[in-house]
Design an enzyme around this catalytic site. Structure first.
Site, PDB file in Angstrom:
ATOM      1  N   HIS A 163       0.851  -1.198   0.000  1.00 62.30           N
ATOM      2  CA  HIS A 163       0.000   0.000   0.000  1.00 62.30           C
ATOM      3  C   HIS A 163       0.882   1.242   0.000  1.00 62.30           C
ATOM      4  CE1 HIS A 163       0.711  -0.556   4.316  1.00 62.30           C
ATOM      5  NE2 HIS A 163       0.194   0.631   4.580  1.00 62.30           N
ATOM      6  N   HIS A 177       1.343   3.949   1.898  1.00 61.83           N
ATOM      7  CA  HIS A 177       1.863   4.698   3.057  1.00 61.83           C
ATOM      8  C   HIS A 177       3.388   4.835   2.984  1.00 61.83           C
ATOM      9  CE1 HIS A 177      -1.911   3.997   5.769  1.00 61.83           C
ATOM     10  NE2 HIS A 177      -2.052   5.020   4.950  1.00 61.83           N
ATOM     11  N   HIS A 195       4.750  -4.558  10.945  1.00 60.33           N
ATOM     12  CA  HIS A 195       5.075  -3.819  12.187  1.00 60.33           C
ATOM     13  C   HIS A 195       5.189  -4.752  13.388  1.00 60.33           C
ATOM     14  CE1 HIS A 195       4.441   0.337  10.698  1.00 60.33           C
ATOM     15  NE2 HIS A 195       3.532  -0.210   9.910  1.00 60.33           N
ATOM     16  N   ASP A 214      -0.091  -3.918   6.293  1.00 59.11           N
ATOM     17  CA  ASP A 214      -0.742  -3.430   7.511  1.00 59.11           C
ATOM     18  C   ASP A 214      -2.183  -3.930   7.616  1.00 59.11           C
ATOM     19  OD1 ASP A 214       1.567  -2.089   8.128  1.00 59.11           O
ATOM     20  OD2 ASP A 214       0.766  -0.071   7.778  1.00 59.11           O
ATOM     21  N   HIS A 264      -7.411  -0.826   5.440  1.00 54.94           N
ATOM     22  CA  HIS A 264      -6.391   0.070   5.997  1.00 54.94           C
ATOM     23  C   HIS A 264      -6.154   1.209   5.001  1.00 54.94           C
ATOM     24  CE1 HIS A 264      -2.803   1.284   8.207  1.00 54.94           C
ATOM     25  NE2 HIS A 264      -2.094   1.187   7.106  1.00 54.94           N
ATOM     26  N   ASP A 286       5.703   4.741   5.112  1.00 53.77           N
ATOM     27  CA  ASP A 286       6.533   3.774   5.837  1.00 53.77           C
ATOM     28  C   ASP A 286       6.530   2.392   5.155  1.00 53.77           C
ATOM     29  OD1 ASP A 286       3.794   3.526   6.796  1.00 53.77           O
ATOM     30  OD2 ASP A 286       4.558   2.164   8.332  1.00 53.77           O
ATOM     31  N   HIS A 287       5.969   2.336   3.935  1.00 50.89           N
ATOM     32  CA  HIS A 287       6.008   1.107   3.138  1.00 50.89           C
ATOM     33  C   HIS A 287       6.625   1.334   1.761  1.00 50.89           C
ATOM     34  CE1 HIS A 287       3.473  -1.194   6.005  1.00 50.89           C
ATOM     35  NE2 HIS A 287       3.247   0.047   6.398  1.00 50.89           N
TER      36      HIS A 287
HETATM   37 FE    FE Z   1       2.683   0.816   8.208  1.00 52.93          FE
HETATM   38 ZN    ZN Z   2       0.060   1.617   6.612  1.00 57.68          ZN
END
Ligand code: FE
Ligand code: ZN
Length: 241
Positions: A56, A58, A171, A133, A114, A60-61
């Site tokens: 996805h 985001h 995570h 996530d 998400h 942090d990905h």
């Molecule tokens: Fe994440």
């Molecule tokens: Zn995420």
């Protein structure tokens, strides 16, 4: 096993996964939050990164996409529905598509909730799923762009992968999720036992991920929610906790 998987802990609680297919020599990165630690780990292992797969959009990905591509000329695959939000994507995929890592194939699953276009990658022969996530140890992703109905359906799709499926989450949220899970099912002995185990693991500084579908079916309050309404209530309570 057709693939080898190596965990790279980055940022405060992200796990980036390095996946190597030894027959072809291909190496793929799932959800690189950052570039440098991933390139360093691949170097150390003598693996040449040829692909990135994103679950996805985001940051942090996907934050390491550009740096890793610049260093390796790898091909980046990710969700068609989030193409506009991942400018580095080369290949767009959706649920039902097949993606190849060398000689090994993975099935793309649509798991929106998400984020609206969130996908997961399932290596059926290797009994491995990279879920981003969507599913965590004893938890699930927050419903930023989707509904409890969608997340409930995601739980059904993921549990259908089978008990022996290893679940690679993005995570380390296990202790927080487990504490919440105990408020829902204080008498679930599998949950009580697991919390004791993961608490000791975290005290030793060890990761608690990956998990498995069997463990999540036994201890995850979102996978164990009996209805959409129950999942929604649990998600709201966890968000407020
Ligand atoms: Fe994440
Ligand atoms: Zn995420």
């Amino acid at each position: 096993m057709g693939i080898e998987v190596v965990r790279i802990p980055v940022l405060s609680d992200n796990y980036v996964w390095l996946v190597h297919e030894p027959v072809s020599g291909e190496t793929m990165v799932v959800d690189p939050a950052v570039g440098e630690p991933v390139l360093a780990k691949a170097d150390e292992l003598g693996w040449k990164i040829t692909q990135i797969w994103n679950t996805h959009w985001h940051p942090d990905h996907t934050g390491g996409n550009a740096e890793i591509k610049a260093a390796t000329s790898c091909i980046i695959t990710g969700p068609e529905a989030e193409f506009g939000r991942i400018p580095t994507l080369d290949i767009q995929v959706k649920g039902g598509d097949k993606v190849m890592l060398g000689e090994v194939s993975a099935q793309v699953m649509d798991v929106p909730a998400h984020t609206a276009g969130h996908i997961a990658f399932h290596f059926a022969e290797d009994h491995a799923a990279f879920v981003g996530d969507t599913l965590f140890a004893m938890g699930c992703g927050r419903l930023f762009e989707g509904t409890a109905d969608q997340m409930y359906l995601n739980m059904r799709k993921l549990e259908a992968l089978g008990d022996d499926t290893i679940v690679y989450c993005a995570h380390e949220y296990t202790l927080s999720n487990g504490s919440f899970a105990l408020t829902i099912e204080p008498d679930n002995s599998a949950l009580v036992e697991r919390m004791a185990q993961v608490t000791a693991m975290r005290e030793r500084g060890e990761p608690t991920v990956p998990t498995s579908i069997a463990l999540e079916r036994a201890t995850n309050p979102f996978m164990r929610a009996a209805s959409v309404g129950e999942l929604a209530a649990r998600r709201a309570a966890k968000d407020a906790a």
